[in-house]
Design a protein around this motif. Structure first.
Motif, PDB file in Angstrom:
ATOM      1  N   ARG A   1       0.829  -1.199   0.000  1.00  0.00           N
ATOM      2  CA  ARG A   1       0.000   0.000   0.000  1.00  0.00           C
ATOM      3  C   ARG A   1       0.865   1.252   0.000  1.00  0.00           C
ATOM      4  O   ARG A   1       0.614   2.198  -0.710  1.00  0.00           O
ATOM      5  CB  ARG A   1      -0.911  -0.026   1.220  1.00  0.00           C
ATOM      6  N   ALA A   2       1.932   1.220   0.813  1.00  0.00           N
ATOM      7  CA  ALA A   2       2.871   2.349   0.864  1.00  0.00           C
ATOM      8  C   ALA A   2       4.213   1.909   0.318  1.00  0.00           C
ATOM      9  O   ALA A   2       4.604   0.742   0.433  1.00  0.00           O
ATOM     10  CB  ALA A   2       3.021   2.847   2.293  1.00  0.00           C
ATOM     11  N   ALA A   3       4.956   2.841  -0.283  1.00  0.00           N
ATOM     12  CA  ALA A   3       6.266   2.513  -0.848  1.00  0.00           C
ATOM     13  C   ALA A   3       7.212   1.971   0.216  1.00  0.00           C
ATOM     14  O   ALA A   3       8.017   1.071  -0.041  1.00  0.00           O
ATOM     15  CB  ALA A   3       6.855   3.752  -1.514  1.00  0.00           C
ATOM     16  N   ALA A   4       7.113   2.488   1.417  1.00  0.00           N
ATOM     17  CA  ALA A   4       8.014   2.059   2.495  1.00  0.00           C
ATOM     18  C   ALA A   4       7.766   0.608   2.902  1.00  0.00           C
ATOM     19  O   ALA A   4       8.648  -0.035   3.480  1.00  0.00           O
ATOM     20  CB  ALA A   4       7.842   2.977   3.704  1.00  0.00           C
ATOM     21  N   ASP A   5       6.587   0.070   2.593  1.00  0.00           N
ATOM     22  CA  ASP A   5       6.286  -1.311   2.965  1.00  0.00           C
ATOM     23  C   ASP A   5       7.190  -2.306   2.252  1.00  0.00           C
ATOM     24  O   ASP A   5       7.459  -3.397   2.760  1.00  0.00           O
ATOM     25  CB  ASP A   5       4.829  -1.641   2.650  1.00  0.00           C
ATOM     26  N   ALA A   6       7.678  -1.932   1.055  1.00  0.00           N
ATOM     27  CA  ALA A   6       8.507  -2.851   0.278  1.00  0.00           C
ATOM     28  C   ALA A   6       9.862  -3.096   0.922  1.00  0.00           C
ATOM     29  O   ALA A   6      10.506  -4.122   0.663  1.00  0.00           O
ATOM     30  CB  ALA A   6       8.693  -2.312  -1.140  1.00  0.00           C
ATOM     31  N   THR A   7      10.310  -2.186   1.777  1.00  0.00           N
ATOM     32  CA  THR A   7      11.627  -2.337   2.403  1.00  0.00           C
ATOM     33  C   THR A   7      11.561  -2.290   3.924  1.00  0.00           C
ATOM     34  O   THR A   7      12.570  -2.058   4.577  1.00  0.00           O
ATOM     35  CB  THR A   7      12.575  -1.225   1.908  1.00  0.00           C
ATOM     36  N   ARG A   8      10.386  -2.501   4.477  1.00  0.00           N
ATOM     37  CA  ARG A   8      10.292  -2.411   5.929  1.00  0.00           C
ATOM     38  C   ARG A   8      11.002  -3.577   6.601  1.00  0.00           C
ATOM     39  O   ARG A   8      11.140  -4.657   6.041  1.00  0.00           O
ATOM     40  CB  ARG A   8       8.835  -2.324   6.383  1.00  0.00           C
ATOM     41  N   ARG A   9      11.453  -3.339   7.810  1.00  0.00           N
ATOM     42  CA  ARG A   9      12.225  -4.312   8.575  1.00  0.00           C
ATOM     43  C   ARG A   9      11.330  -5.452   9.057  1.00  0.00           C
ATOM     44  O   ARG A   9      10.178  -5.247   9.425  1.00  0.00           O
ATOM     45  CB  ARG A   9      12.866  -3.617   9.764  1.00  0.00           C
ATOM     46  N   VAL A  10      11.874  -6.658   9.032  1.00  0.00           N
ATOM     47  CA  VAL A  10      11.175  -7.836   9.538  1.00  0.00           C
ATOM     48  C   VAL A  10      12.042  -8.463  10.616  1.00  0.00           C
ATOM     49  O   VAL A  10      13.224  -8.735  10.388  1.00  0.00           O
ATOM     50  CB  VAL A  10      10.917  -8.862   8.404  1.00  0.00           C
ATOM     51  N   ARG A  11      11.473  -8.698  11.788  1.00  0.00           N
ATOM     52  CA  ARG A  11      12.222  -9.305  12.892  1.00  0.00           C
ATOM     53  C   ARG A  11      12.068 -10.824  12.841  1.00  0.00           C
ATOM     54  O   ARG A  11      10.966 -11.339  12.698  1.00  0.00           O
ATOM     55  CB  ARG A  11      11.722  -8.777  14.233  1.00  0.00           C
ATOM     56  N   ILE A  12      13.190 -11.523  12.953  1.00  0.00           N
ATOM     57  CA  ILE A  12      13.198 -12.985  12.953  1.00  0.00           C
ATOM     58  C   ILE A  12      13.839 -13.440  14.263  1.00  0.00           C
ATOM     59  O   ILE A  12      14.967 -13.050  14.567  1.00  0.00           O
ATOM     60  CB  ILE A  12      13.987 -13.538  11.756  1.00  0.00           C
ATOM     61  N   PRO A  13      13.134 -14.247  15.051  1.00  0.00           N
ATOM     62  CA  PRO A  13      13.714 -14.704  16.330  1.00  0.00           C
ATOM     63  C   PRO A  13      15.005 -15.475  16.107  1.00  0.00           C
ATOM     64  O   PRO A  13      15.079 -16.338  15.238  1.00  0.00           O
ATOM     65  CB  PRO A  13      12.621 -15.608  16.915  1.00  0.00           C
ATOM     66  N   ASP A  14      16.019 -15.156  16.888  1.00  0.00           N
ATOM     67  CA  ASP A  14      17.309 -15.837  16.794  1.00  0.00           C
ATOM     68  C   ASP A  14      17.355 -16.915  17.878  1.00  0.00           C
ATOM     69  O   ASP A  14      18.061 -16.791  18.882  1.00  0.00           O
ATOM     70  CB  ASP A  14      18.442 -14.827  16.964  1.00  0.00           C
ATOM     71  N   VAL A  15      16.570 -17.965  17.653  1.00  0.00           N
ATOM     72  CA  VAL A  15      16.490 -19.050  18.635  1.00  0.00           C
ATOM     73  C   VAL A  15      16.560 -20.389  17.904  1.00  0.00           C
ATOM     74  O   VAL A  15      16.234 -20.487  16.725  1.00  0.00           O
ATOM     75  CB  VAL A  15      15.185 -18.990  19.467  1.00  0.00           C
ATOM     76  N   VAL A  16      16.975 -21.411  18.625  1.00  0.00           N
ATOM     77  CA  VAL A  16      16.955 -22.773  18.114  1.00  0.00           C
ATOM     78  C   VAL A  16      15.587 -23.362  18.460  1.00  0.00           C
ATOM     79  O   VAL A  16      15.232 -23.429  19.646  1.00  0.00           O
ATOM     80  CB  VAL A  16      18.081 -23.618  18.750  1.00  0.00           C
TER      81      VAL A  16
END
Length: 199
Positions: A1-16
Motif C-alpha cells: 500500500r505504501a512505498a516504504a512497505d517494500a523495504t520495511r524491517r522484519v524481525r526474525i527470532p534468533d532461537v533454536v
C-alpha cells in the motif's frame, strides 16, 4: 500500500526451535514428554509403522488433509494412530494438491514405465472428495464428529498488503468410537501442517 512497505524491517527470532520445547537445564523431564522433532517423509510411509498404532492420544492436522492423493488413506491411518476415545482435530481447506493441471486425465502409460503421464503415480489415482463425502467417510471409518464448521483463515498474509489470501477451512473435532478409557500417561500429540504452494 505504501512505498516504504517494500523495504520495511522484519524481525526474525534468533532461537533454536528445539530449545523452545526443551525444559531448562537441570529441570526434570516428565515421563512420556518428548522434545520438538521433525520427521521427514511421506505421512503414510512414516506413520504406518507398527509402533505408531494406537500410540497417539490426539492428532492435530492443519492445512494437511488435502495434501493426500486419496484422503481416505489419511483417514484410515489417523484412525489407526488413535486409541479408542482418541481425538482428531482438523483445520484446513480442501484444495487437493494432486489434481492434475493437464486437462486430459492423468493415467499410467507403458511408455513411461507405468508412471502417470505427469511423472507421479499419485496424480493418476487422486480422488477429490467434498466435505459431505469426507464427513461420511469419517463416520464409516469409526469416528464420531463432536463439532464441525467452516472457518475463514488467512494464509501467509501480509497485513499491510492490498492482496490477502483467505481460505474457507473445514474445521472439525472427531473422536474414535469405542469404550471410553482414561489415559493415565501424558498426551502424545501428532501435529501436521501441510505446505501450501507459494508459501
Amino acid at each position: 500500500r505504501a512505498a516504504a512497505d517494500a523495504t520495511r524491517r522484519v524481525r526474525i527470532p534468533d532461537v533454536v526451535p528445539a530449545e523452545l520445547s526443551s525444559p531448562p537445564p537441570g529441570a526434570p523431564v516428565p515421563e512420556g514428554v518428548e522434545p520438538l522433532s521433525i520427521t521427514a517423509g511421506d505421512f503414510l510411509d512414516v506413520y504406518s509403522a507398527p509402533q505408531h498404532r494406537g500410540a497417539w492420544d490426539a492428532v492435530l492436522t492443519c492445512f494437511f488433509l488435502d495434501t493426500a492423493a486419496v484422503a481416505l488413506e489419511y483417514i484410515a491411518l489417523i484412525h489407526a494412530l488413535l486409541p479408542i476415545g482418541g481425538l482428531w482435530i482438523n483445520h484446513g481447506p480442501l484444495l487437493y494438491h494432486f489434481a492434475s493441471s493437464d486437462p486430459a486425465p492423468s493415467a499410467a502409460h507403458p511408455a513411461h514405465g507405468g508412471q502417470a503421464l505427469d511423472g507421479d503415480e499419485r496424480y493418476g489415482r487422486s480422488v477429490e472428495l467434498s466435505w459431505d463425502e469426507l464427513r461420511q467417510a469419517l463416520v464409516n471409518q469409526g469416528f464420531e464428529l463432536l463439532r464441525e464448521g467452516d472457518v475463514e483463515s488467512s494464509y501467509a498474509r501480509n497485513a499491510r498488503s492490498m492482496l490477502a489470501v483467505t481460505y474457507r477451512c473445514v474445521t472439525f473435532t472427531a473422536r474414535k468410537l469405542g469404550a471410553a478409557a482414561a489415559v493415565a500417561r501424558p498426551l502424545r500429540v501428532w501435529a501436521a501442517r501441510g505446505a501450501r504452494a507459494g508459501a
